[in-house]
Write an enzyme that holds these catalytic residues in place. Structure first.
Site, PDB file in Angstrom:
ATOM      1  N   ASP A 132       1.762   7.834  -2.514  1.00 53.81           N
ATOM      2  CA  ASP A 132       0.424   8.240  -2.106  1.00 53.81           C
ATOM      3  C   ASP A 132       0.088   9.614  -2.689  1.00 53.81           C
ATOM      4  O   ASP A 132       0.923  10.523  -2.692  1.00 53.81           O
ATOM      5  CB  ASP A 132       0.372   8.293  -0.568  1.00 53.81           C
ATOM      6  CG  ASP A 132      -1.012   8.541  -0.035  1.00 53.81           C
ATOM      7  OD1 ASP A 132      -1.898   7.714  -0.297  1.00 53.81           O
ATOM      8  OD2 ASP A 132      -1.204   9.564   0.655  1.00 53.81           O
ATOM      9  N   GLU A 164      20.231   5.682  -9.584  1.00 56.94           N
ATOM     10  CA  GLU A 164      21.528   5.545  -8.920  1.00 56.94           C
ATOM     11  C   GLU A 164      21.779   4.117  -8.457  1.00 56.94           C
ATOM     12  O   GLU A 164      22.917   3.752  -8.152  1.00 56.94           O
ATOM     13  CB  GLU A 164      21.605   6.482  -7.701  1.00 56.94           C
ATOM     14  CG  GLU A 164      21.570   7.964  -8.035  1.00 56.94           C
ATOM     15  CD  GLU A 164      21.436   8.829  -6.782  1.00 56.94           C
ATOM     16  OE1 GLU A 164      21.367  10.054  -6.922  1.00 56.94           O
ATOM     17  OE2 GLU A 164      21.407   8.270  -5.650  1.00 56.94           O
TER      18      GLU A 164
END
Length: 565
Positions: free
Chosen positions: A210, A261
């Site tokens: 956002d 990751e």
């Protein structure tokens, strides 16, 4: 030897996905309190699977006072108790993944709510404290700091500063209940990395960011007057004090390291309302991965507007090395069918016309419901035919219109409550969905819905449409599933038609999408008709309709057609 093609598909699933946006509080309610919840989403997984979408994007479901529809977040690593628990969330993710549907969650990094533990601590700690450094506090003007630091205004109306009660003021670009975070603060940065890992560890596949362009700000003095700051479009060099500053990409480079990751890597899509020339950096492989292209949502029902939006989106794809997004509607704009059913205004976009219409409670100008729905169906086939990802807003697959006559007492959007009557707000596109034609909330839940649904929602109920092969829901199901069988790579070619009303492009090899924006039928080239948004008139494509063809070798030449739409 590993299957690199499969590995790439698993890693890059989002590049050509059909994503369905869920506004949790208005999707499905299982406990009868009138508010949609997490278990309600789980109960509708079969519906989503039958629709054929690849992913769902969940608008905020975090603990919140709902000062801004959940975008005022109290705790980024929990579920609002009114919507369920983390166990409910985990069960929902498991069911969605079991149906082959990925999960994207909204993350709101520009601001917290004023009930967040950090902000409560900041107010208690006072000026000069480390707690206040997490936010944007400034000394007020005047002997006792009784005046705000500058004349800047909130995006929701009124001043952008709120007094802290001790001579200082805090900055909020949106509602006063949404204090902006200070992204120069290392603690803020580290905490959001923890949040990204928290949800990724729970199986979340991606994030919608956002206000992605608003995190980094320059509030150094002297302040520019608001009359200059408010003009955003003139800033295409990263110099605006509030929006799209270059340093924001350092933050997203840190996020990218966290995303990588995981196997497959997580992705994010930026809500970055920036100049098209600045959008590609948000979508880069070193950043979030993808950025929303809102130009088609803002386009009026004119072929030239759609062509311009498509060209801009394809330009972004080339610049970013990613794919772009296509959407006609979301939780922040009036419903597509309503926008396309209102008279066109050459001086304003369809979105602007609809906002003005809302101020009359949906009475002026007159809405042509049938025309709006017809055009919305045609528009949906355009977006689903384009290379990249398509984002669908809940209820658009039902052909829902904006609820324009919600009474003032049920409005919740701060745009309505803070604008002094200049805006009706966004509640009309967030009314709970109709799942059946009867019951206290048309199948939304066992009790009445909030905000209330109009009686005409019964005609758009999902159960009725599922049984009708010509319904808008059936059209969406066929189109989404057909799209999955067609080549959706990057191949795209415009086919010139000789008509200002007819838009024709070719996808991989011999798959064509042709749209007639005019009111008179036009001939189609030879080929196998795959799908059309409206019944064909013999071999003619009627007005305000789209068709997909396969095997066509000819072009669409309709030089005599003039628009009467």
């Amino acid at each position: 030897m590993p299957d690199t093609t499969t590995d790439a598909a698993a890693r890059d699933w989002w590049k050509n996905a059909v994503v369905y946006q869920i506004y949790p509080r208005s999707f499905a309610d299982t406990d009868g309190d009138g508010i949609g919840n997490i278990s309600g989403i789980t109960s509708r997984v079969p519906y989503l699977a039958q629709l054929g979408v690849n992913a769902v994007w969940l608008s905020p479901f975090y603990p919140s006072a709902l000062a801004d529809g959940g975008y005022d977040v109290d705790d980024y690593r929990d579920v609002d108790p009114r919507l369920g628990t983390l166990d409910d969330f985990d069960a929902m993710v498991e069911d969605l993944h079991g149906a082959g549907i990925k999960v994207i969650v909204d993350i709101v990094p520009n601001h917290t709510s004023d009930r967040h533990e950090w902000f409560r601590a900041a107010l208690e700690a006072g000026p000069g404290s480390p707690e206040r450094e997490r936010y944007i506090f400034r000394d007020g003007l005047g002997p006792d700091g009784e005046r705000p630091p500058n004349d800047w205004e909130s995006g929701f109306g009124g001043p952008a500063w709120e007094p802290a009660g001790d001579g200082q003021w805090y900055f909020h670009h949106f509602a006063k209940e949404q204090p902006d975070l200070n992204w120069d603060n290392d603690e803020v940065r580290e905490d959001f990395l923890k949040t990204l890992r928290f949800w990724s560890d729970r199986g979340v596949d991606g994030f919608r960011v956002d206000v992605a362009h608003g995190l980094v700000k320059d509030l150094s003095e002297p302040f520019a007057p608001w009359a200059e700051v408010a003009v955003v479009d003139q800033h295409t060099d990263g110099s605006h004090p509030l929006w799209d500053r270059d340093a924001v990409h350092e933050i997203y480079a840190e996020w990218r390291r966290v995303f990588d990751e995981y196997d497959p890597p997580r992705f994010a899509v930026a809500e970055a309302c920036v100049h098209p020339s600045r959008r590609a950096r948000y979508a880069s492989a070193k950043g979030l991965g993808q950025a929303f292209n809102f130009e088609m949502q803002d386009a009026s029902w004119r072929s030239a507007d759609f062509r311009k939006a498509i060209d801009s989106g394809l330009d972004q794809t080339r610049e970013s090395g990613s794919t772009t997004t296509w959407l006609l509607g979301c939780h922040d704009s009036p419903r597509v069918a309503t926008r396309y059913g209102l008279p066109a205004d050459p001086q304003r976009t369809a979105v602007q016309v609809a906002h003005q219409w809302l101020l009359t409670d949906g009475t002026e100008p007159a809405l042509d419901r049938a025309l709006g729905e017809r055009r919305a169906r045609a528009g949906a086939l355009i977006t689903l035919a384009l290379p990249g990802s398509t984002y669908l807003y809940q209820g658009d697959e039902l052909g829902l219109h904006e609820v324009g006559d919600l009474p003032p007492e049920v409005l919740e959007d701060p745009l309505a409550t803070r604008s002094g009557g200049r805006e009706k707000g966004r509640d009309g596109c967030r009314v709970p969905l109709p799942w059946s034609a009867d019951g206290p909330s048309f199948g939304f839940g066992p009790g009445p819905a909030r905000p209330p649904q109009p009686a005409w929602f019964a005609r758009y109920a999902a159960a009725l449409q599922a049984a009708d092969p010509e319904s808008t829901l059936s059209l969406y199901r066929r189109a989404v599933q057909l799209r999955a069988t067609l080549n959706t790579g990057a191949d795209f070619t415009w086919i010139e038609t000789g008509s200002a009303d007819v838009l024709h492009f070719r996808r991989a090899e011999q798959w064509h999408c042709i749209t007639n924006f005019g009111s008179e039928p036009v001939p189609l080239p030879e080929g196998e008709l795959l799908i059309s948004s409206a019944p064909m008139e013999g071999e003619l494509l009627p007005g305000n309709a789209t068709a997909w063809l396969r095997g066509s070798t000819g072009s669409t030449r309709v030089p005599s057609v003039r628009s009467r739409a």
